[in-house]
Design a protein around this motif. Structure first.
Motif, PDB file in Angstrom:
ATOM      1  N   MET A   1      87.451  10.241  75.126  1.00 39.78           N
ATOM      2  CA  MET A   1      86.220  10.497  75.395  1.00 39.78           C
ATOM      3  C   MET A   1      85.065   9.676  75.762  1.00 39.78           C
ATOM      4  O   MET A   1      84.203   9.661  76.402  1.00 39.78           O
ATOM      5  CB  MET A   1      86.131  12.236  74.724  1.00 39.78           C
ATOM      6  N   GLU A   2      84.631   8.921  75.119  1.00 42.02           N
ATOM      7  CA  GLU A   2      83.367   8.026  74.843  1.00 42.02           C
ATOM      8  C   GLU A   2      83.561   7.210  75.734  1.00 42.02           C
ATOM      9  O   GLU A   2      82.827   6.495  76.406  1.00 42.02           O
ATOM     10  CB  GLU A   2      84.196   7.567  73.170  1.00 42.02           C
ATOM     11  N   ILE A   4      85.261   8.119  78.650  1.00 44.36           N
ATOM     12  CA  ILE A   4      84.815   9.114  79.860  1.00 44.36           C
ATOM     13  C   ILE A   4      82.896   8.240  80.101  1.00 44.36           C
ATOM     14  O   ILE A   4      82.884   8.832  80.778  1.00 44.36           O
ATOM     15  CB  ILE A   4      85.455   9.813  80.105  1.00 44.36           C
ATOM     16  N   LEU A   5      82.532   9.176  79.425  1.00 46.79           N
ATOM     17  CA  LEU A   5      80.918   9.811  79.421  1.00 46.79           C
ATOM     18  C   LEU A   5      80.482   7.958  79.405  1.00 46.79           C
ATOM     19  O   LEU A   5      79.157   8.154  79.900  1.00 46.79           O
ATOM     20  CB  LEU A   5      80.370   9.669  77.794  1.00 46.79           C
ATOM     21  N   ASP A   6      80.569   7.039  78.780  1.00 49.20           N
ATOM     22  CA  ASP A   6      80.250   5.484  78.951  1.00 49.20           C
ATOM     23  C   ASP A   6      80.244   5.520  80.702  1.00 49.20           C
ATOM     24  O   ASP A   6      79.485   5.197  81.836  1.00 49.20           O
ATOM     25  CB  ASP A   6      81.124   4.469  78.633  1.00 49.20           C
ATOM     26  N   ILE A   8      81.013   7.634  83.246  1.00 45.72           N
ATOM     27  CA  ILE A   8      79.488   8.610  84.072  1.00 45.72           C
ATOM     28  C   ILE A   8      78.666   8.486  83.416  1.00 45.72           C
ATOM     29  O   ILE A   8      77.618   7.750  84.956  1.00 45.72           O
ATOM     30  CB  ILE A   8      79.953   9.455  83.287  1.00 45.72           C
ATOM     31  N   TYR A   9      77.456   7.107  82.866  1.00 50.82           N
ATOM     32  CA  TYR A   9      76.609   7.472  82.349  1.00 50.82           C
ATOM     33  C   TYR A   9      76.501   5.996  83.193  1.00 50.82           C
ATOM     34  O   TYR A   9      75.423   5.456  84.486  1.00 50.82           O
ATOM     35  CB  TYR A   9      76.208   6.434  80.636  1.00 50.82           C
ATOM     36  N   TYR A 178      86.607   3.908  86.320  1.00 52.04           N
ATOM     37  CA  TYR A 178      87.189   4.546  84.991  1.00 52.04           C
ATOM     38  C   TYR A 178      88.617   3.580  85.332  1.00 52.04           C
ATOM     39  O   TYR A 178      88.627   3.130  84.540  1.00 52.04           O
ATOM     40  CB  TYR A 178      87.717   5.766  85.701  1.00 52.04           C
TER      41      TYR A 178
END
Length: 282
Positions: A1-2, A4-6, A8-9, A178
Motif C-alpha cells: 500500500m505504501e 502505491i501511495l508513493d 500516486i504522489y 507502478y
C-alpha cells in the motif's frame, strides 16, 4: 500500500509540473489561430530554418515541458521534424538536477550538455534536409477533432485541450510508474551495466521509458563509474520525458510517430557508439 501511495504522489507531482507548459502551449496556439490568421503561416515559413537550433537550446533545460509543447506544435505542423527531434534529443529530464546535487562539477555538466546540444542540433538540421515539412500549419486541427468550443474564447479552448491531455498523461504515467516501482531501479540498473556492446542498445531502451526514473538511473550509474560515456549518451539522447506520450496522443499519423520513435532510438545508439569509438571522456 505504501508503494502505491508513493506512486500516486509522484505521478501527481510530475504531471502537475507539466501542466503549465501544456496550457501555455495551447494558449499560444489558440492566439496564433485567432489573432494572426493567414499571416502566421508566412511567419512560420520564414523562421522555420532556425528551428532545430532554437529547439535544441530550449530542450536542455531540466524539465520535460518543452518536449510536450514541441509534440503539440509538431502535430499542428507549426514546427518541423528537425525541430522536434532537436528538442527531444537535447532534453535531459532529471540528469541536470542529479548532477548538480551530486556535485559533479560545472565543467563536467557543461561538456555533457554541449555535446548533447551539438548532436541534437546537427540531427535536427539533417532531418529537415532529408524530410522537409509538408503542408501548412494546422493549429486548429486538435480543436476540430475534439470539439472544444473554441467559439467561447481562447482561454476556455486552451483549458479544454490542456485538461484532456493532462488526464491522458496522468493515466499513462500512473501505470508506468507502478510498473517501474514494481520492477525496481536496481533491476533497471543491472540491465544496462556491465554490457560492453549491448549496453548501448540497453541504455537507449531504458532512456526511452517516458519516466524520470530512466534519466536518474543512467546518471547515477555514470557518476558511480559503472556506466561509460557511450551508454550514457545513448540513453539520454534517446529519452525525451513525456514527449513521446504527448506525440502519440496528439499526432494522428501513427506511422510518423513510429518513425520518430525509431529515429530517436537509432540516433541514441549511433551517438553512443561514436562517443565510445572516439574514446570521449568527460
Amino acid at each position: 500500500m505504501e508503494m502505491i501511495l508513493d506512486v500516486i504522489y509522484d505521478t501527481l507531482i510530475d504531471s502537475l509540473r507539466i501542466l503549465p507548459f501544456l496550457f501555455l502551449t495551447y494558449l499560444a496556439m489558440e492566439c496564433l489561430e485567432h489573432w494572426t490568421g493567414g499571416r502566421m503561416q508566412e511567419i512560420v515559413r520564414k523562421s522555420g530554418k532556425a528551428g532545430p537550433a532554437i529547439g535544441g537550446l530550449l530542450g536542455i533545460f531540466p524539465q520535460c515541458g518543452f518536449s510536450a509543447a514541441a509534440a503539440n506544435l509538431y502535430a499542428g505542423k507549426v514546427i518541423t521534424l528537425g525541430t522536434l527531434l532537436a528538442v527531444f534529443l537535447s532534453t535531459s529530464d532529471e540528469m541536470l538536477p542529479i548532477m548538480i546535487s551530486e556535485n559533479a562539477g560545472i565543467s563536467l555538466i557543461v561538456r555533457i550538455l554541449l555535446t548533447k546540444l551539438i548532436f541534437a542540433v546537427a540531427v535536427g538540421f539533417l532531418a529537415d534536409v532529408l524530410f522537409p515539412k509538408k503542408g501548412e500549419p494546422q493549429i486548429g486541427h486538435f480543436c476540430e477533432k475534439h470539439h472544444c468550443h473554441c467559439e467561447k474564447g481562447i482561454w476556455r479552448s486552451a483549458a479544454n485541450h490542456t485538461w484532456k491531455i493532462f488526464l491522458y498523461l496522468l493515466a499513462v504515467s500512473l501505470i508506468l510508474n507502478y510498473v517501474i516501482a514494481a520492477i525496481g531501479e536496481d533491476t533497471m540498473a543491472s540491465f544496462v551495466s556491465n554490457r560492453p556492446v549491448l549496453g548501448l542498445f540497453a541504455a537507449a531502451i531504458v532512456g526511452m521509458i517516458p519516466n524520470c526514473a530512466s534519466s536518474v538511473v543512467l546518471t547515477h550509474l555514470y557518476l558511480g563509474g559503472v556506466l561509460g560515456a557511450g551508454p550514457l549518451f545513448a540513453g539520454l539522447l534517446a529519452g525525451s520525458g513525456v514527449g513521446y506520450l504527448v506525440l502519440f496522443r496528439v499526432n494522428e499519423d501513427k506511422k510518423d510517430n513510429l518513425r520518430i520513435f525509431a529515429l530517436l532510438y537509432g540516433v541514441g545508439v549511433a551517438a553512443g557508439a561514436v562517443v565510445e569509438v572516439l574514446g570521449v571522456r568527460f
